[in-house]
Every structure is written in structure tokens, then in C-alpha cells.
Design a protein around this motif. Structure first.
Motif, PDB file in Angstrom:
ATOM      1  N   ASP A 128       3.580  -4.976  -4.375  1.00  0.00           N
ATOM      2  CA  ASP A 128       4.488  -4.723  -3.250  1.00  0.00           C
ATOM      3  C   ASP A 128       4.425  -3.284  -2.753  1.00  0.00           C
ATOM      4  OD1 ASP A 128       5.314  -7.318  -3.279  1.00  0.00           O
ATOM      5  OD2 ASP A 128       7.197  -6.950  -4.339  1.00  0.00           O
ATOM      6  N   SER A 129       4.004  -2.365  -3.614  1.00  0.00           N
ATOM      7  CA  SER A 129       4.026  -0.940  -3.235  1.00  0.00           C
ATOM      8  C   SER A 129       3.041  -0.616  -2.124  1.00  0.00           C
ATOM      9  CB  SER A 129       3.722  -0.053  -4.460  1.00  0.00           C
ATOM     10  OG  SER A 129       2.358  -0.156  -4.836  1.00  0.00           O
ATOM     11  N   SER A 130       1.985  -1.412  -1.974  1.00  0.00           N
ATOM     12  CA  SER A 130       1.003  -1.135  -0.924  1.00  0.00           C
ATOM     13  C   SER A 130       1.643  -1.127   0.460  1.00  0.00           C
ATOM     14  CB  SER A 130      -0.131  -2.172  -0.964  1.00  0.00           C
ATOM     15  OG  SER A 130      -0.840  -2.082  -2.176  1.00  0.00           O
ATOM     16  N   GLY A 131       2.676  -1.916   0.617  1.00  0.00           N
ATOM     17  CA  GLY A 131       3.346  -1.970   1.919  1.00  0.00           C
ATOM     18  C   GLY A 131       3.921  -0.638   2.359  1.00  0.00           C
ATOM     19  N   LEU A 132       4.107   0.287   1.427  1.00  0.00           N
ATOM     20  CA  LEU A 132       4.619   1.614   1.789  1.00  0.00           C
ATOM     21  C   LEU A 132       3.660   2.356   2.699  1.00  0.00           C
ATOM     22  CD1 LEU A 132       5.929   2.701  -1.732  1.00  0.00           C
ATOM     23  CD2 LEU A 132       7.351   2.133   0.251  1.00  0.00           C
ATOM     24  N   ILE A 133       2.358   2.161   2.513  1.00  0.00           N
ATOM     25  CA  ILE A 133       1.384   2.931   3.291  1.00  0.00           C
ATOM     26  C   ILE A 133       0.578   2.094   4.279  1.00  0.00           C
ATOM     27  CG2 ILE A 133       1.151   4.791   1.611  1.00  0.00           C
ATOM     28  CD1 ILE A 133      -1.427   3.450   0.649  1.00  0.00           C
ATOM     29  N   THR A 134       0.709   0.778   4.209  1.00  0.00           N
ATOM     30  CA  THR A 134      -0.028  -0.058   5.170  1.00  0.00           C
ATOM     31  C   THR A 134       0.825  -0.448   6.377  1.00  0.00           C
ATOM     32  OG1 THR A 134       0.543  -2.031   3.882  1.00  0.00           O
ATOM     33  CG2 THR A 134      -1.592  -0.989   3.436  1.00  0.00           C
ATOM     34  N   ALA A 135       2.146  -0.323   6.240  1.00  0.00           N
ATOM     35  CA  ALA A 135       3.032  -0.688   7.359  1.00  0.00           C
ATOM     36  C   ALA A 135       2.996   0.376   8.446  1.00  0.00           C
ATOM     37  CB  ALA A 135       4.457  -0.859   6.842  1.00  0.00           C
ATOM     38  N   GLU A 136       3.366  -0.016   9.644  1.00  0.00           N
ATOM     39  CA  GLU A 136       3.485   0.935  10.747  1.00  0.00           C
ATOM     40  C   GLU A 136       4.913   1.460  10.768  1.00  0.00           C
ATOM     41  OE1 GLU A 136       2.244  -0.490  14.517  1.00  0.00           O
ATOM     42  OE2 GLU A 136       0.266  -1.143  13.825  1.00  0.00           O
ATOM     43  N   VAL A 175      -8.287  -2.999   4.400  1.00  0.00           N
ATOM     44  CA  VAL A 175      -7.382  -2.894   5.548  1.00  0.00           C
ATOM     45  C   VAL A 175      -8.180  -2.406   6.756  1.00  0.00           C
ATOM     46  CG1 VAL A 175      -5.319  -1.772   6.473  1.00  0.00           C
ATOM     47  CG2 VAL A 175      -5.416  -2.425   4.056  1.00  0.00           C
ATOM     48  N   GLU A 176      -8.087  -3.111   7.858  1.00  0.00           N
ATOM     49  CA  GLU A 176      -8.949  -2.825   9.011  1.00  0.00           C
ATOM     50  C   GLU A 176      -8.591  -1.526   9.715  1.00  0.00           C
ATOM     51  OE1 GLU A 176      -9.061  -6.144  11.615  1.00  0.00           O
ATOM     52  OE2 GLU A 176      -9.960  -7.499  10.139  1.00  0.00           O
ATOM     53  N   GLU A 177      -7.303  -1.273   9.917  1.00  0.00           N
ATOM     54  CA  GLU A 177      -6.894  -0.084  10.667  1.00  0.00           C
ATOM     55  C   GLU A 177      -6.633   1.087   9.723  1.00  0.00           C
ATOM     56  OE1 GLU A 177      -3.727  -0.695  13.375  1.00  0.00           O
ATOM     57  OE2 GLU A 177      -4.647  -2.442  14.340  1.00  0.00           O
ATOM     58  N   ASN A 178      -7.370   2.186   9.926  1.00  0.00           N
ATOM     59  CA  ASN A 178      -7.139   3.390   9.125  1.00  0.00           C
ATOM     60  C   ASN A 178      -5.948   4.160   9.688  1.00  0.00           C
ATOM     61  OD1 ASN A 178      -9.087   3.115   7.198  1.00  0.00           O
ATOM     62  ND2 ASN A 178     -10.674   4.160   8.381  1.00  0.00           N
ATOM     63  N   SER A 179      -5.115   4.658   8.789  1.00  0.00           N
ATOM     64  CA  SER A 179      -3.971   5.475   9.184  1.00  0.00           C
ATOM     65  C   SER A 179      -3.889   6.650   8.226  1.00  0.00           C
ATOM     66  CB  SER A 179      -2.674   4.657   9.118  1.00  0.00           C
ATOM     67  OG  SER A 179      -2.413   4.269   7.777  1.00  0.00           O
ATOM     68  N   HIS A 180      -3.100   7.637   8.581  1.00  0.00           N
ATOM     69  CA  HIS A 180      -2.932   8.791   7.700  1.00  0.00           C
ATOM     70  C   HIS A 180      -2.403   8.384   6.321  1.00  0.00           C
ATOM     71  CE1 HIS A 180      -2.615  11.683  11.389  1.00  0.00           C
ATOM     72  NE2 HIS A 180      -3.816  11.173  11.226  1.00  0.00           N
ATOM     73  N   PRO A 181      -1.332   7.581   6.243  1.00  0.00           N
ATOM     74  CA  PRO A 181      -0.843   7.180   4.920  1.00  0.00           C
ATOM     75  C   PRO A 181      -1.897   6.434   4.104  1.00  0.00           C
ATOM     76  CG  PRO A 181       0.828   6.750   6.577  1.00  0.00           C
ATOM     77  CD  PRO A 181      -0.424   7.106   7.311  1.00  0.00           C
ATOM     78  N   LEU A 182      -2.662   5.573   4.777  1.00  0.00           N
ATOM     79  CA  LEU A 182      -3.689   4.807   4.070  1.00  0.00           C
ATOM     80  C   LEU A 182      -4.756   5.742   3.491  1.00  0.00           C
ATOM     81  CD1 LEU A 182      -4.510   1.820   3.491  1.00  0.00           C
ATOM     82  CD2 LEU A 182      -6.036   2.014   5.461  1.00  0.00           C
ATOM     83  N   LEU A 183      -5.197   6.709   4.271  1.00  0.00           N
ATOM     84  CA  LEU A 183      -6.222   7.650   3.802  1.00  0.00           C
ATOM     85  C   LEU A 183      -5.722   8.485   2.626  1.00  0.00           C
ATOM     86  CD1 LEU A 183      -7.701   8.859   7.215  1.00  0.00           C
ATOM     87  CD2 LEU A 183      -8.865   7.490   5.482  1.00  0.00           C
ATOM     88  N   ILE A 184      -4.491   8.994   2.729  1.00  0.00           N
ATOM     89  CA  ILE A 184      -3.931   9.795   1.627  1.00  0.00           C
ATOM     90  C   ILE A 184      -3.748   8.930   0.387  1.00  0.00           C
ATOM     91  CG2 ILE A 184      -1.939  11.137   0.847  1.00  0.00           C
ATOM     92  CD1 ILE A 184      -3.685  12.621   2.811  1.00  0.00           C
TER      93      ILE A 184
END
Length: 538
Positions: A262-270, A305-314
Motif C-alpha cells: 500500500d505504501s507505493s501509493g504515496l509516490i505514485t498518486a497525483e 509505472v508509465e508516468e515519471n514524476s518527482h516522487p517516483l524518481l526520488i
């Protein structure tokens, strides 16, 4: 009634919004301030209201008359002759007087008080909802899915049970929700701690979802309930610390694995609050999800995850960090991405806590290289000062341990002007007087603002180093023009004459004076001040 010049209409509305944000109805001192300002205004004690250019002035008849100057563009920069340090009742009275020419003062004050009333109503309704829930539920036994279902029901019932919650009532409702969550906790201490950990992570994500659902902007969140995200992260740290003193039972394994998923949702959500959710994600993976194969599985999951975001990269960089894959991390950090800079301090602090000085060194070096660009981003001055202080605190332990004063000084140079106080102290304390004077020239500080004991020490030991500072001060005063500035310039020139004499360079002084007088021959007032100061013959 005096008409307000049209140029003040828009700034007046802007100032009203700023003032209502500056003062909070739930703050008793602010409420009293509003009451006093209203009383002065309604008793007709504001007079001599004038519009002069962009300036608004007035007098308020209080125990003693107070002279007020309002700045509608920056309401906090308004001034009053009374002793108050902050926005005062006299400034409020003048503002209300001005506002009364354009709209109802009573309406504005009622709008200001409305959130406070709605908070109280929402809190009472939330408490009633919580009581209704309590009649149909009790202490929850260990079951992850039931815990989540109970959290979800309580959150929805208390925060959304009476329709869309206004941003300013969310904090009050959330506090009711957390009290309800605690009432359902298991009796056994270890299970209770795990229950709270799961609940905090769920609640953090649920708050994120609520914000998105009702279209709350980052500005709204920041103003009304951003602190909740910090408090939840702090609660998670406390719970993990309490759990760490125990050997976790095998029965926890299934719970921890589900929480990890469940913790992945912290950085994959918009969601706009990137720093806060990255912070919680890194805490969980650093302190709680410690299995190596879990890191590898999580990396594989995030890469998909298809879309890269700052949280995802960190998040991915942090997983590499936990596996000590520093080459991959440092290659990524070396890219010219300003946004990444503040996230590096977390890794530096972790390695510092472990006293892993060899590993932390390249992280600090790459971090220092990014500081100047990061501080060039338009932000509040005080925010940059705060960030500079945090940076100094972060890198100092390594620089002291490894005797890398060169690295510490480089960081201070990169962070100028925000690191001026620390850098000035370092240079003077190390007797690097030539660089100390270069720093003052770079900062453009008038020599009168420098510490007198510093100047006395230099005048005694290295008087030649003061020459450029006095020259610069003289030029600045002349450039600003006016009799007062000319007098200040002459005073500095007399000091220059003394220094040149002490250095036995009277010829250089004579040449300088001759050139300056020639350059300023059209400035009659300056020439007169030079004569009055006996720098030249009358």
C-alpha cells in the motif's frame, strides 16, 4: 463620503484578502485586535485620511494621536507611530475607514468569522458521527483488511458524512476521526502499535485522496491543513521507534507485507505535496521495510509505472540507496535538476547518523555543487535563510570529522548572500582578512554596518585592507546624493585620509582626492561639504 481614487480599488481588495489571512478568527489576540480596530473606526476617531500618490495616511485619535501610513500592496509593511511591533489597532481602524468607502466593513468581518463558526459546527457534527460509529463497533482484532475497512468507514462518515467538507474544517474533523481510530485500537500493546502504523499510513493517503476529490489547491492545503501531513509523518516515526524496541512476532509478517504494498501509493498518486509524501515513503522503507528482496521487488514495481514524476524518481533513488548502489544514485544526482537538491539532505543525515563518513563524502560534494542553482529559484528570502541554516547543520558534522574546512567554505560561498553571517565569522576567525574584506565588498554593505571591533582590529593590524571598503562607501554616499549623504561621504573621506597617512601614502591620498573632486565638480553641495569638512580650502 470621500471617494476613493480608482487606482486604489484593486489594491484595497488585495489588501483585504491579505489582512484576513494574516489575522485568524480562532486566535483570541487577533479577535481582540479586530474588536479594538472596529471600535476606533465606529467611534469616528479616524481623521485626516489622505491619498498622496500611492501613499495613504491618516491620524487615529487614541489615548495619544497615532500617525498611520497604509501600504495596500504589502499590508504588513504599513507603519504606525504607536509602539506596537506588529499590525496594530490604529492601522486596522484606518483600513476599516478606507474600506467603508467601497464596501461593508461588517460584511467583511462576518466573512472573517464564518470559518470559526463552521469549524465549531463541523466538530460537533463529527463528534456525533463518531458516537454513532462507536455504538456499532468496538475494539478491532488483528485483521489487516478489517482495519482498513474500519478506517475507511470512519474517515468517510466523519469527514464527508455531512457533505463536502470545507478546507478550513478538515483539521477539526480529522482530530475527531483520530480519536475515533484510537478508540478502536486492539488492547495488546504490540498489535496496537502496528494498528496505529497502518492507520497513519492509510489516513495520510486518504487525506491525499480527499484533497484531490474536492479540488483543493496546494495553496488551500498549505493554509488550512498541511500541518496534518507533517503530524502523521511524525506519528509514524514515533510508532516505528516504539516497535523497534521489540522483536516483531511472525504474525506481523502478513500485515507488514500488505502495508508495504500500500505504501507505493504515496509516490505514485497525483498530489501536490511532493516533499511530504516522499518523506513518509522514505521513512517507511528506511525504518520498517528492511528486506533486501523487498527493495528489488519495489524497484521493479516502480519502473513499470508509465508516468515519471518527482516522487517516483526520488523513491527509486532511495531504494538504490538502501541497497548501497551509490554509483547509480550519484550519476542521477549529478544531473542539473534543481528540484532534486533538497531531497539529498535526507541521505546525508542518514549516513551521518551511521558515521559512515567514507560513503557520505560524495553525497555532500554533489550536494554543494547544486546549492547555488537551487537557491536561485524565486522563493521567499526567509525560506532561503532557513534552508541555508539547515544545510549548514547537515554538512558540518562531516566537514569537522574529515577536517574538510575547504568543503565547508565552498558551501558557504555557494549559499551567499544567505550564508553571510557564518562565512563572515569563519573568515575573520581564521584571520583570512583579505577574503573577509572581499566578502564585505561583494555584499555591498556600508562600512558603518560592520562590527566596530572587527574594524578596530583590522585598522591596527592590516589598515590597507580597509581602504577599498571606505572607497566603496564614499562612492555609494555620493551616488545617493543629498546633503546627509554628502556629509557621510566627507566623514568617510576623513577616515581615508587618516589611513593613507598611517600607511605613509599621502601622495596616493592627494591623487585620489584630486580625481574625486574633478569628477564631482558639478555637485556643488558635495564640494561645499568638502570645504566645510576642511578637506579642501574654503
Amino acid at each position: 463620503m470621500t471617494a476613493i481614487p480608482e487606482r486604489f480599488h484593486e489594491p484595497l481588495q488585495f489588501a483585504a484578502n491579505e489582512l484576513m489571512e494574516l489575522l485568524r478568527a480562532e486566535n483570541p489576540e487577533h479577535e481582540r485586535l479586530i474588536q479594538k480596530g472596529l471600535m476606533l473606526f465606529r467611534q469616528g476617531l479616524v481623521y485626516q485620511l489622505r491619498f498622496d500618490g500611492d501613499e495613504i495616511t491618516a491620524t487615529v485619535q487614541d489615548v495619544t494621536p497615532a500617525k498611520v501610513q497604509l501600504n495596500l500592496n504589502f499590508i504588513q509593511l504599513s507603519t504606525c507611530s504607536c509602539p506596537a511591533d506588529e499590525f496594530c489597532r490604529h492601522q486596522l481602524a484606518v483600513f476599516f475607514q478606507l474600506l467603508s468607502h467601497a464596501r461593508s466593513v461588517s460584511t467583511l468581518v462576518e466573512e472573517w468569522r464564518k470559518p470559526l463558526r463552521e469549524k465549531k459546527v463541523a466538530k460537533q457534527l463529527g463528534i456525533q458521527k463518531a458516537k454513532d460509529l462507536l455504538q456499532t463497533a468496538g475494539r478491532l482484532k488483528p485483521n489487516y483488511d478489517r482495519w482498513i475497512a474500519a478506517f475507511d468507514e470512519s474517515f468517510h462518515t466523519i469527514l464527508e458524512g455531512n457533505g463536502e467538507p470545507k478546507p478550513y474544517v478538515i483539521t477539526e474533523l480529522y482530530k475527531v476521526y483520530t480519536r475515533r481510530m484510537k478508540a478502536n485500537a486492539p488492547y495488546e500493546q504490540e498489535w496496537k502499535l502496528l494498528y496505529f502504523l497502518v492507520g497513519h499510513v492509510f489516513s495520510f493517503k486518504k487525506l491525499m485522496g480527499l484533497s484531490v476529490k474536492y479540488g483543493h489547491s496546494a495553496e488551500m492545503i498549505h493554509r488550512y491543513y498541511k500541518q496534518l501531513f507533517y503530524e502523521i509523518a511524525d506519528d509514524v516515526v514515533d510508532v516505528i521507534h516504539s516497535l523497534s524496541v521489540h522483536s516483531l512476532p511472525f504474525a506481523f509478517d502478513d500485515f507488514i507485507e500488505k502495508l508495504k504494498e500500500d505504501s507505493s501509493g504515496l509516490i505514485t498518486a497525483e498530489f501536490p505535496l511532493e516533499f511530504e509524501r516522499i518523506h513518509l515513503y522514505r521513512i517507511l522503507w528506511t525504518k520498517f521495510f528492511k528486506k533486501k528482496d523487498w527493495c528489488q521487488e519495489e524497484l521493479k514495481k516502480l519502473r513499470a509505472v508509465e508516468e515519471n514524476s518527482h516522487p517516483l524518481l526520488i523513491g527509486m533513488i532511495h531504494l538504490h540507496f538502501l541497497q548501497k548502489e551509490d554509483d547509480i544514485i550519484l550519476e542521477q544526482l549529478a544531473l542539473p535538476d534543481k528540484w532534486m537538491t533538497p531531497f539529498i539532505t535526507y541521505w546525508i543525515e542518514l549516513l551521518t547518523a551511521q558515521k559512515d563518513w567514507k560513503r557520505v563524502a560524495p553525497f555532500i560534494e554533489v550536494y554543494i555543487k547544486k546549492l547555488k542553482d537551487y537557491l536561485s529559484i524565486p522563493k521567499d528570502y526567509y525560506e532561503k535563510m532557513s534552508y541555508t541554516r539547515h544545510t549548514i547543520k547537515t554538512i558540518q558534522p562531516y566537514c569537522i570529522e574529515a577536517n574538510r574546512q575547504d568543503l565547508y567554505e565552498k558551501a558557504l560561498m555557494e549559499m551567499l548572500p544567505y550564508s553571510y553571517n557564518e562565512y563572515e565569522y569563519l573568515l575573520f576567525d581564521n584571520e583570512a582578512f583579505d577574503r573577509w574584506t572581499d566578502l564585505q565588498a561583494y555584499m555591498g554593505l556600508d562600512i558603518d554596518r560592520l562590527q566596530s571591533d572587527r574594524l578596530k582590529a583590522l585598522e591596527k593590524q592590516h589598515p590597507h585592507l580597509l581602504l577599498p571598503l571606505y572607497h566603496q562607501s564614499v562612492q555609494d554616499h555620493i551616488a545617493q546624493k543629498g546633503r546627509d549623504n554628502y556629509r557621510q561621504a566627507v566623514r568617510k573621506m576623513k577616515k581615508l585620509r587618516t589611513l593613507y597617512k598611517k600607511l605613509k601614502r599621502q601622495d596616493d591620498w592627494a591623487y585620489y582626492l584630486e580625481a574625486l573632486l574633478e569628477k564631482t565638480k558639478r555637485l556643488r553641495a558635495f564640494q561645499e561639504e568638502c570645504k566645510r569638512g576642511k578637506l579642501i580650502d574654503a
